[in-house]
Design an enzyme around this catalytic site. Structure first.
Site, PDB file in Angstrom:
ATOM      1  N   THR A   4       0.825  -1.300  -0.077  1.00 21.14           N
ATOM      2  CA  THR A   4       0.141  -0.055   0.008  1.00 21.14           C
ATOM      3  C   THR A   4       0.814   1.320   0.089  1.00 21.14           C
ATOM      4  O   THR A   4       1.760   1.397   1.045  1.00 21.14           O
ATOM      5  CB  THR A   4      -1.086   0.050   1.370  1.00 21.14           C
ATOM      6  OG1 THR A   4      -1.648  -1.370   1.312  1.00 21.14           O
ATOM      7  CG2 THR A   4      -1.751   1.199   1.216  1.00 21.14           C
ATOM      8  N   GLN A   5       0.823   2.144  -1.018  1.00 17.80           N
ATOM      9  CA  GLN A   5       1.275   3.482  -1.070  1.00 17.80           C
ATOM     10  C   GLN A   5       0.658   4.528  -0.925  1.00 17.80           C
ATOM     11  O   GLN A   5       1.154   5.593  -0.846  1.00 17.80           O
ATOM     12  CB  GLN A   5       2.066   3.314  -2.597  1.00 17.80           C
ATOM     13  CG  GLN A   5       2.920   2.220  -3.102  1.00 17.80           C
ATOM     14  CD  GLN A   5       4.356   2.170  -2.084  1.00 17.80           C
ATOM     15  OE1 GLN A   5       4.752   3.199  -1.475  1.00 17.80           O
ATOM     16  NE2 GLN A   5       4.865   0.828  -1.822  1.00 17.80           N
TER      17      GLN A   5
END
Lengths: 218, 259, 254
Positions: A4-5
């Site tokens: 997850t960015q």
């Protein structure tokens, strides 16, 4: 592996304040997709177990995943003789550990959480975020609200604040946020936790707004 | 007579549906030095009769603090107990880390029992040879549990296990109904009186008697030796075997590795 | 017992010449020797009753329950080795959790039963392990499926039942259950019947004291598994006790 960015569907500020005998948490019901007001009825003030209010801003799917973790925890704790025994304070610490753990794997749950509740006379209000930062305070605000609303909450807070006064403080602060934060709608929920009444989360309702100040008069 | 066919491993049921290996493990508990516990609505007291395994050695400890709110006493194989104690201490620390609160005694005891059970269904391991009395105080009040090698756990007002424990149990059964409202002082007196029943010919002294207390606003701690000496003096008169007939076990030998 | 001494009964990996697996049968003996557990399925739910034998008068009342819950909606009454039952129930909770996180709804008691039965069966196949020395009664009530009742045996067999009893008093209880009109009966009535059954099969001369555990999962409990309310339990017990003393005086017992 891609982790997850960034958050995808997001909720904005959650506010929390203690009052004499309980805590109150407020959030609007908007789920934004970037700057698009994509979902209009996402409930971000929730109940966990019998005694705890959980409010979440940031990624909505991560918020729901977190609720499932908590539900599984409470399920383990259920016996025939007694309701789940985890206190709001314990759940706050538990969430802090989960969020810190996830961020340490570079795979954070992208939320800022407000945890509130009352158990055995202990009125608790706390904050947890995607880095695992956590603290306890008389007032809490996430996201945009931490800049704009938190000073208002701090100013309004007193030990002997009544429930009605607390409600007014939160509604006023939510109204200010609606004016200034482009990721809000004026449809909010307020959750209340007290020793006697347990948890009560309102259905969404609309805030009265007044835009006359913005109308130029000649 | 067919026992020997069915008792050599823990994965074989006898024709009567019994698991002899588990029963033998429980025998190791019965051979261990006696220990007992009792509780009021505010405190739990556990007591143990310590053994001296060799003439030149000290007495083997039987009571251990797990956390501020929990202590155990053991009967059976000391080495197995040490493993379980380490496990319990670790679990308590983990709970402190994850929830910032003391671990519920009932939760830990259930986990401990599950751990014991897993050693009864697999050929490659043996059941633990130790029984524990777990004393604790948490948000649901005081607790006294017994765990056994079989993987069962029981919630008691008072209980005694180990060698000659039957006589202590007889004493406790006669008085347990008064324990709920008893003061801490009274609990300790009951504990020492019951413990003396298990001592047989041995005189109960500050060296071989050990007592731990835990309760409301009372972190788990051992009663100091001179405190025990004073109380024993107040109780008066050395070994008092009230009803020897009730004793069901031999005294453990001196070289016994069991505590 | 003809099986003993033949050498065909020492491992569950060994068949006897007539095709039996004695170790599994011996495991069932552990259940037969245990306190009676009864489950009956009536119009509006499932009621469980367990004769919990007490090893000491100093035990806390209401502790060490033999009825427990999987998830929140499946009631379990166990008979046999308590520790084994707990191990199986723990596995059941894992299955229920996994189902819920995959499908977002509660596992059905039918699926859970099948999975736990398969799990138990594996323990009858290999030399390194032994069968579970316990039987589980599982029940649930949902609006859609109504009342459901299943029983898992040490062999890994599982069937659905209208009423089932295991443990020492199972024969007498089964006879009693067969006399009942289950279709029209309500849970409240079933509680009384179970209390009577268990009270009558309890052998107070041979056995230790016992505590009657009563639980239900029904329409009134919203499909959740709960202990029968204390008042109802006490009144059921009172009726059971009164009736058995009548029986004693007229001595028309079978």
């Amino acid at each position: 592996m891609q982790r997850t960015q960034q958050p995808i569907v997001t909720g904005t500020s959650v506010l929390g304040i203690k009052f004499d005998g309980g805590v109150m948490v407020a959030a609007d019901t908007l789920g934004s997709y970037g700057s698009l007001a994509r979902f209009r009825d996402l409930r971000r003030v929730r109940q966990a177990g019998e005694y705890t209010l959980l409010g979440g801003s940031g990624d909505y799917m991560d918020f729901e995943a977190m609720l499932e973790y908590v539900d599984e925890l409470l399920l383990e704790d259920t016996t025939l003789d007694a309701p789940p025994s985890y206190t709001p304070r314990e759940l706050h610490q538990y969430l802090a550990r989960i969020y810190y753990n996830k961020r340490s794997e570079f795979d954070p749950l992208w939320n800022q959480l407000v945890v509130g509740g009352v158990r055995d006379g202990d009125v608790f209000l706390g904050y947890v975020d995607l880095q695992g930062t956590h603290y306890e305070d008389e007032t809490v605000a996430t996201g945009y609200g931490s800049y704009i609303a938190r000073p208002l909450l701090r100013e309004a807070y007193r030990d002997d604040l009544t429930e009605a006064e607390a409600r007014k403080v939160l509604e006023d602060a939510m109204r200010v946020l609606f004016y200034r934060d482009a990721r809000t709608i004026n449809r909010i929920q307020i959750g209340v936790a007290t020793e006697a009444g347990g948890i009560d989360i309102s259905e969404p309702f609309e805030l009265e707004t007044d835009w006359t100040v913005g109308i130029r008069k000649h | 007579m067919f026992r020997t066919m069915f008792d050599s491993d823990v994965t074989t049921f006898s024709p009567m549906g019994r698991l002899h290996q588990i029963e033998y493990a429980q025998e190791a508990v019965k051979q261990g030095g006696a220990t007992l516990g009792l509780r009021s609505d505010e405190h739990v007291v556990i007591a143990g009769l310590l053994r001296q395994t060799k003439k030149l050695s000290g007495h083997q400890p039987k009571l251990f603090v797990i956390d501020d709110h929990m202590a155990v006493s053991i009967a059976g194989l000391t080495a197995d107990a040490r493993l379980l104690i380490k496990y319990m201490r670790t679990e308590c620390l983990n709970n402190k880390y994850v929830f910032d609160s003391p671990l519920q005694v009932a939760t830990l005891v259930a986990d401990l029992a599950d751990k014991a059970q897993s050693h009864t269904q697999d050929y490659s391991s043996r059941p633990y040879g130790v029984g524990l009395l777990v004393a604790g105080y948490d948000k649901s009040g005081p607790h006294l549990f017994e765990t056994s090698p079989s993987g069962s756990a029981y919630d008691f007002r008072a209980q005694a296990i180990g060698a000659r424990s039957q006589s202590a149990r007889t004493y406790l059964e006669r008085h347990y109904e008064t324990f709920a409202d008893a003061s801490l002082e009274e609990l300790i007196t009951h504990a020492l009186t019951a413990l003396r029943e298990t001592a047989g010919d041995t005189e109960l002294t500050a060296e071989n008697a050990s007592i731990m207390i835990v309760g409301k606003d009372t972190p788990a701690h051992e009663l100091a030796a001179d405190d025990i000496a004073a109380r024993l003096a107040a109780l008066g008169g050395g070994a008092a075997a009230e009803d020897d007939a009730a004793n069901d076990d031999d005294e453990g030998t001196n070289e016994n590795p069991n505590a | 017992m003809s099986s003993i001494g033949t050498g065909y009964d020492l491992s569950s990996t060994t068949y006897s010449p007539d095709g039996r697996v004695f170790q599994v049968e011996y495991a069932s003996k552990a259940v037969d020797n245990s306190g009676t557990a009864v489950g009956i399925r009536v119009s509006d739910g499932v009621v469980f009753g367990v004769e919990k034998l007490l090893i000491s008068p100093m035990l806390l009342h209401g502790s060490n329950r033999r009825v427990s819950t999987i998830g929140r909606h499946i009631g379990v009454a166990s008979s046999g080795l308590v520790a084994d039952a707990r191990a199986l129930i723990n596995r059941g909770n894992q299955e229920a959790n996994a189902w819920k996180s995959t499908y977002g709804e509660e596992i059905s008691v039918k699926v859970l039963t099948e999975r736990l039965a398969s799990f138990a069966q594996v323990y009858t196949l290999y030399g390194g392990v032994r069968p579970f020395g316990c039987a589980l009664l599982l029940g649930s009530w949902t609006e859609a499926a109504g009342p459901q009742l299943y029983m898992i045996q040490p062999s890994g067999e599982a069937y659905g039942y209208f009423g089932v009893a295991v443990g020492k008093g199972k024969a007498a209880c089964k006879t009693d259950i067969e006399k009942l009109d289950l279709e029209s009966m309500t849970c409240e009535e079933a509680v009384v019947e179970i209390a009577k059954m268990i009270h009558s099969v309890h052998d107070s001369d041979k056995d230790k004291e016992y505590e009657l555990e009563l639980s239900w999962v029904c329409r009134a409990s919203g499909g959740r598994h709960q202990l029968v309310p204390a008042e109802l339990r006490d009144s059921a017990l009172a009726i059971a006790t009164a009736e058995s003393s009548d029986d004693d005086s007229s001595s028309d017992d079978d």
